[in-house]
Design a protein around this motif. Sequence first.
Motif, PDB file in Angstrom:
ATOM      1  N   ASN A 167       0.817  -1.205   0.000  1.00 16.69           N
ATOM      2  CA  ASN A 167       0.000   0.000   0.000  1.00 16.69           C
ATOM      3  C   ASN A 167       0.856   1.262   0.000  1.00 16.69           C
ATOM      4  N   SER A 168       1.961   1.266   0.762  1.00 12.47           N
ATOM      5  CA  SER A 168       2.789   2.475   0.791  1.00 12.47           C
ATOM      6  C   SER A 168       3.416   2.730  -0.575  1.00 12.47           C
ATOM      7  N   GLY A 169       3.825   1.661  -1.281  1.00  8.34           N
ATOM      8  CA  GLY A 169       4.376   1.819  -2.613  1.00  8.34           C
ATOM      9  C   GLY A 169       3.341   2.316  -3.608  1.00  8.34           C
ATOM     10  N   ALA A 170       2.134   1.748  -3.543  1.00  7.14           N
ATOM     11  CA  ALA A 170       1.056   2.184  -4.433  1.00  7.14           C
ATOM     12  C   ALA A 170       0.668   3.627  -4.142  1.00  7.14           C
ATOM     13  N   SER A 171       0.586   3.975  -2.860  1.00 11.44           N
ATOM     14  CA  SER A 171       0.237   5.344  -2.466  1.00 11.44           C
ATOM     15  C   SER A 171       1.296   6.336  -2.923  1.00 11.44           C
ATOM     16  N   ALA A 172       2.568   5.966  -2.758  1.00 17.65           N
ATOM     17  CA  ALA A 172       3.659   6.834  -3.196  1.00 17.65           C
ATOM     18  C   ALA A 172       3.617   7.033  -4.706  1.00 17.65           C
ATOM     19  N   TYR A 173       3.390   5.955  -5.443  1.00 16.94           N
ATOM     20  CA  TYR A 173       3.346   6.035  -6.908  1.00 16.94           C
ATOM     21  C   TYR A 173       2.238   6.982  -7.366  1.00 16.94           C
ATOM     22  N   ILE A 174       1.063   6.834  -6.761  1.00 15.18           N
ATOM     23  CA  ILE A 174      -0.052   7.725  -7.109  1.00 15.18           C
ATOM     24  C   ILE A 174       0.279   9.165  -6.712  1.00 15.18           C
ATOM     25  N   GLY A 175       0.902   9.336  -5.541  1.00 10.96           N
ATOM     26  CA  GLY A 175       1.310  10.667  -5.104  1.00 10.96           C
ATOM     27  C   GLY A 175       2.304  11.299  -6.063  1.00 10.96           C
ATOM     28  N   PHE A 176       3.251  10.501  -6.564  1.00 10.85           N
ATOM     29  CA  PHE A 176       4.217  10.992  -7.543  1.00 10.85           C
ATOM     30  C   PHE A 176       3.491  11.483  -8.803  1.00 10.85           C
ATOM     31  N   LEU A 177       2.517  10.691  -9.274  1.00 19.86           N
ATOM     32  CA  LEU A 177       1.792  11.062 -10.494  1.00 19.86           C
ATOM     33  C   LEU A 177       1.085  12.407 -10.327  1.00 19.86           C
ATOM     34  N   TYR A 178       0.395  12.556  -9.197  1.00 19.28           N
ATOM     35  CA  TYR A 178      -0.290  13.820  -8.935  1.00 19.28           C
ATOM     36  C   TYR A 178       0.690  14.986  -8.875  1.00 19.28           C
ATOM     37  N   ALA A 179       1.810  14.786  -8.184  1.00 16.47           N
ATOM     38  CA  ALA A 179       2.791  15.863  -8.033  1.00 16.47           C
ATOM     39  C   ALA A 179       3.398  16.257  -9.377  1.00 16.47           C
ATOM     40  N   LEU A 180       3.735  15.273 -10.196  1.00 13.60           N
ATOM     41  CA  LEU A 180       4.351  15.569 -11.485  1.00 13.60           C
ATOM     42  C   LEU A 180       3.374  16.244 -12.445  1.00 13.60           C
ATOM     43  N   ASP A 185      -7.312  17.252  -8.638  1.00 12.58           N
ATOM     44  CA  ASP A 185      -8.538  16.517  -8.935  1.00 12.58           C
ATOM     45  C   ASP A 185      -8.192  15.147  -9.515  1.00 12.58           C
ATOM     46  N   ALA A 186      -9.179  14.390  -9.901  1.00 11.94           N
ATOM     47  CA  ALA A 186      -8.988  13.006 -10.321  1.00 11.94           C
ATOM     48  C   ALA A 186      -8.109  12.902 -11.568  1.00 11.94           C
ATOM     49  N   LEU A 187      -7.271  11.867 -11.588  1.00  9.50           N
ATOM     50  CA  LEU A 187      -6.475  11.587 -12.773  1.00  9.50           C
ATOM     51  C   LEU A 187      -7.367  11.032 -13.877  1.00  9.50           C
ATOM     52  N   THR A 188      -7.082  11.399 -15.110  1.00  4.69           N
ATOM     53  CA  THR A 188      -7.855  10.912 -16.244  1.00  4.69           C
ATOM     54  C   THR A 188      -6.981  10.013 -17.115  1.00  4.69           C
ATOM     55  N   GLU A 189      -7.624   9.316 -18.025  1.00  5.86           N
ATOM     56  CA  GLU A 189      -6.878   8.450 -18.937  1.00  5.86           C
ATOM     57  C   GLU A 189      -5.918   9.267 -19.791  1.00  5.86           C
ATOM     58  N   SER A 190      -6.359  10.448 -20.202  1.00  2.00           N
ATOM     59  CA  SER A 190      -5.482  11.290 -21.020  1.00  2.00           C
ATOM     60  C   SER A 190      -4.282  11.774 -20.214  1.00  2.00           C
ATOM     61  N   ASP A 191      -4.468  11.999 -18.913  1.00  2.00           N
ATOM     62  CA  ASP A 191      -3.336  12.360 -18.042  1.00  2.00           C
ATOM     63  C   ASP A 191      -2.280  11.270 -18.086  1.00  2.00           C
ATOM     64  N   GLU A 195       2.945  11.887 -22.668  1.00  2.00           N
ATOM     65  CA  GLU A 195       4.335  11.493 -22.890  1.00  2.00           C
ATOM     66  C   GLU A 195       5.263  12.173 -21.892  1.00  2.00           C
ATOM     67  N   SER A 196       4.955  13.414 -21.523  1.00  2.00           N
ATOM     68  CA  SER A 196       5.797  14.117 -20.549  1.00  2.00           C
ATOM     69  C   SER A 196       5.699  13.469 -19.168  1.00  2.00           C
ATOM     70  N   LEU A 197       4.501  12.992 -18.800  1.00  2.00           N
ATOM     71  CA  LEU A 197       4.353  12.295 -17.524  1.00  2.00           C
ATOM     72  C   LEU A 197       5.134  10.993 -17.534  1.00  2.00           C
ATOM     73  N   LYS A 198       5.038  10.243 -18.642  1.00  2.00           N
ATOM     74  CA  LYS A 198       5.787   8.985 -18.745  1.00  2.00           C
ATOM     75  C   LYS A 198       7.285   9.236 -18.602  1.00  2.00           C
ATOM     76  N   ARG A 199       7.759  10.310 -19.221  1.00  2.00           N
ATOM     77  CA  ARG A 199       9.179  10.646 -19.123  1.00  2.00           C
ATOM     78  C   ARG A 199       9.550  11.026 -17.692  1.00  2.00           C
ATOM     79  N   ASP A 200       8.717  11.870 -17.077  1.00  2.00           N
ATOM     80  CA  ASP A 200       9.024  12.373 -15.738  1.00  2.00           C
ATOM     81  C   ASP A 200       8.976  11.267 -14.690  1.00  2.00           C
ATOM     82  N   ILE A 201       7.984  10.368 -14.769  1.00  2.00           N
ATOM     83  CA  ILE A 201       7.887   9.299 -13.778  1.00  2.00           C
ATOM     84  C   ILE A 201       9.020   8.300 -13.971  1.00  2.00           C
ATOM     85  N   SER A 202       9.447   8.084 -15.205  1.00  2.00           N
ATOM     86  CA  SER A 202      10.580   7.192 -15.461  1.00  2.00           C
ATOM     87  C   SER A 202      11.868   7.773 -14.877  1.00  2.00           C
ATOM     88  N   ARG A 203      12.051   9.072 -15.035  1.00  2.00           N
ATOM     89  CA  ARG A 203      13.234   9.747 -14.475  1.00  2.00           C
ATOM     90  C   ARG A 203      13.239   9.636 -12.950  1.00  2.00           C
TER      91      ARG A 203
END
Length: 242
Positions: A167-180, A185-191, A195-203
Amino acid sequence: MKKSFFARLFTTMFLSSFILCGCSTAENGNSADERYSGNFNGETIKILSGSENKELSDILDECADETGVTIEMTYQGSVDIMHTLQSGAEEYDAVWPASSLWISLGDTAHKVKYNTSVYTTPVVFGIRRSLAQQLGFVGTEVSVGDISDAIQTGQLSFCMTSATQSNSGASAYIGFLYALLGKTDALTESDLESESLKRDISRLLSGIDRSSGSSDWLKDMFLAGNFDAMVNYECLIIDANQ
């Protein structure tokens, strides 16, 4: 914090719930990881729990002593708890995961009869104080972008639990997505297709040095090794700091 860590809150609060189930108790179940024995030869309650709740051992011991109820705790990661619930969890009387999310996903047979939240703890990013000072992170606001920049320059790596197991890993991952994304508000499929999010989360995730399937095991691994930082529950960061 007084000793080795500088902790920065970066996600929302995640609930830890004590959920009573209508499961039958097996006479010869697997041995529990921890046993807290009451003094009056009363009943035994078998609880399937997230490993982060090991920090409450003193409270459980006091509860067993005061009530006469023997408490048997079996510790698993959040995803394993979900799978155990899906298979019936017949050997347990109660389940105590890090978040009610794992009840919703796992209790397909609707055996949970009562639930309540008993405490909340945030997920935080804890860095050894000496390194945090070197990075200029002490006494100022630090963003996920700042952390990512330190990772890219080779100054920082970190440990966290697996987002698919804990749960802490899943929560952190979701938190990272929101921060980046800079969203509240809610994340969408388009979010998520950005491509910039994919790059940033990979970094950002390229900075992971070691991973674990359990938050408490991650804390023990951190203390036994020579790591820069750890993403974990605040209560476990404080315990590691002490």
